[in-house]
Design an enzyme around this catalytic site. Structure first.
Site, mmCIF file in Angstrom:
data_model
loop_
_atom_site.group_PDB
_atom_site.id
_atom_site.type_symbol
_atom_site.label_atom_id
_atom_site.label_comp_id
_atom_site.label_asym_id
_atom_site.label_seq_id
_atom_site.Cartn_x
_atom_site.Cartn_y
_atom_site.Cartn_z
ATOM 1 C CB ILE A 63 41.964 40.100 40.712
ATOM 2 C CG1 ILE A 63 42.613 41.375 41.629
ATOM 3 C CG2 ILE A 63 42.125 40.232 39.284
ATOM 4 C CD1 ILE A 63 43.918 41.324 41.567
ATOM 5 N N GLY A 108 39.820 32.715 25.198
ATOM 6 C CA GLY A 108 40.105 34.112 26.036
ATOM 7 C C GLY A 108 40.993 33.716 27.337
ATOM 8 C CG HIS A 162 41.959 29.601 35.634
ATOM 9 N ND1 HIS A 162 43.235 29.499 34.839
ATOM 10 C CD2 HIS A 162 41.232 30.374 34.919
ATOM 11 C CE1 HIS A 162 42.876 30.259 33.676
ATOM 12 N NE2 HIS A 162 41.550 31.050 34.090
ATOM 13 C CG LEU A 163 36.122 24.833 37.296
ATOM 14 C CD1 LEU A 163 36.050 24.032 36.139
ATOM 15 C CD2 LEU A 163 35.693 23.996 38.750
ATOM 16 C CG HIS A 164 36.478 31.455 35.327
ATOM 17 N ND1 HIS A 164 36.922 32.606 35.467
ATOM 18 C CD2 HIS A 164 37.452 30.760 34.383
ATOM 19 C CE1 HIS A 164 38.026 32.931 34.778
ATOM 20 N NE2 HIS A 164 38.474 31.878 33.845
ATOM 21 C CB SER A 174 44.340 35.971 30.230
ATOM 22 O OG SER A 174 43.539 35.869 31.299
HETATM 23 P P1 5GP Z 1 41.096 33.263 32.148
HETATM 24 O O1 5GP Z 1 40.779 34.490 31.165
HETATM 25 O O2 5GP Z 1 42.517 32.892 31.769
HETATM 26 O O3 5GP Z 1 39.977 32.156 31.890
HETATM 27 O O4 5GP Z 1 40.963 33.797 33.350
HETATM 28 C C1 5GP Z 1 41.882 34.217 34.454
HETATM 29 C C2 5GP Z 1 41.243 34.899 35.531
HETATM 30 O O5 5GP Z 1 42.308 35.263 36.605
HETATM 31 C C3 5GP Z 1 40.641 36.295 35.066
HETATM 32 O O6 5GP Z 1 39.098 36.213 35.406
HETATM 33 C C4 5GP Z 1 41.151 37.445 35.880
HETATM 34 O O7 5GP Z 1 40.422 38.334 36.533
HETATM 35 C C5 5GP Z 1 41.786 36.513 37.169
HETATM 36 N N1 5GP Z 1 43.264 36.897 37.493
HETATM 37 C C6 5GP Z 1 44.305 37.386 36.708
HETATM 38 N N2 5GP Z 1 45.304 37.793 37.659
HETATM 39 C C7 5GP Z 1 44.728 37.525 38.787
HETATM 40 C C8 5GP Z 1 45.522 37.781 40.379
HETATM 41 O O8 5GP Z 1 46.634 38.179 40.410
HETATM 42 N N3 5GP Z 1 44.608 37.464 41.495
HETATM 43 C C9 5GP Z 1 43.366 36.978 41.353
HETATM 44 N N4 5GP Z 1 42.678 36.694 42.313
HETATM 45 N N5 5GP Z 1 42.875 36.684 39.909
HETATM 46 C C10 5GP Z 1 43.477 37.011 38.927
#
Ligand code: 5GP
Ligand code: ZN
Length: 114
Positions: free
Chosen positions: A31, A93, A100-102, A95
């Site tokens: 997002i 970081g 999940h894998l980016h 969140s």
């Molecule tokens: P983290 O910080 O946990 O590694 O990555 C979480 C990712 O999820 C972030 O890059 C954030 O932008 C994305 N994200 C959080 N909420 C949502 C959502 O409701 N929809 C989508 N498509 N991505 C989300």
């Protein structure tokens, strides 16, 4: 888990731009993209983080990586290069507490990450 946003995306209770689905994984556009290509690849099963993965989950991780490889090829970033990232825990970081894998690519990515 009903209070997990990624489980809600999997069950189509929350909208997302889904780009891949199969029996084990779902992939969708982040997002808040941090690169021209920024897709999240997640397992259908609710795994909190890499730190809570168990022996029985190990095939899931290989599967997520192969989905990322396929998407990178489809997006045309396999040649230029891409990065796959799993943030685990507060200092990294993380969140959202559904593994999940980016998949990031489409621009030069600095190293080391901030
Ligand atoms: P983290 O910080 O946990 O590694 O990555 C979480 C990712 O999820 C972030 O890059 C954030 O932008 C994305 N994200 C959080 N909420 C949502 C959502 O409701 N929809 C989508 N498509 N991505 C989300
Ligand atoms: Zn979940």
């Amino acid at each position: 888990m009903s209070d997990c946003i990624f489980c809600r995306i999997i069950h189509k209770q929350l909208p997302a731009q889904i780009v891949h689905e199969d029996d084990f994984s779902v992939a969708f556009e982040d997002i808040h993209p941090k690169a021209p290509v920024h897709v999240l690849v997640i397992p259908r099963v609710h795994i909190v983080s890499l730190d809570t993965m168990r022996e029985g989950d190990k095939q899931v991780l290989g599967h997520l990586l192969l989905v990322a490889q396929k998407l990178a090829r489809e997006r045309g970033i396999a040649e230029t290069g891409y990065r796959t990232v799993i943030n685990t825990g507060p200092q990294a970081g993380q969140s959202v507490f559904h593994l999940h894998l980016h998949l990031l690519g489409g621009r030069s990515l600095g190293w080391p990450p901030g």
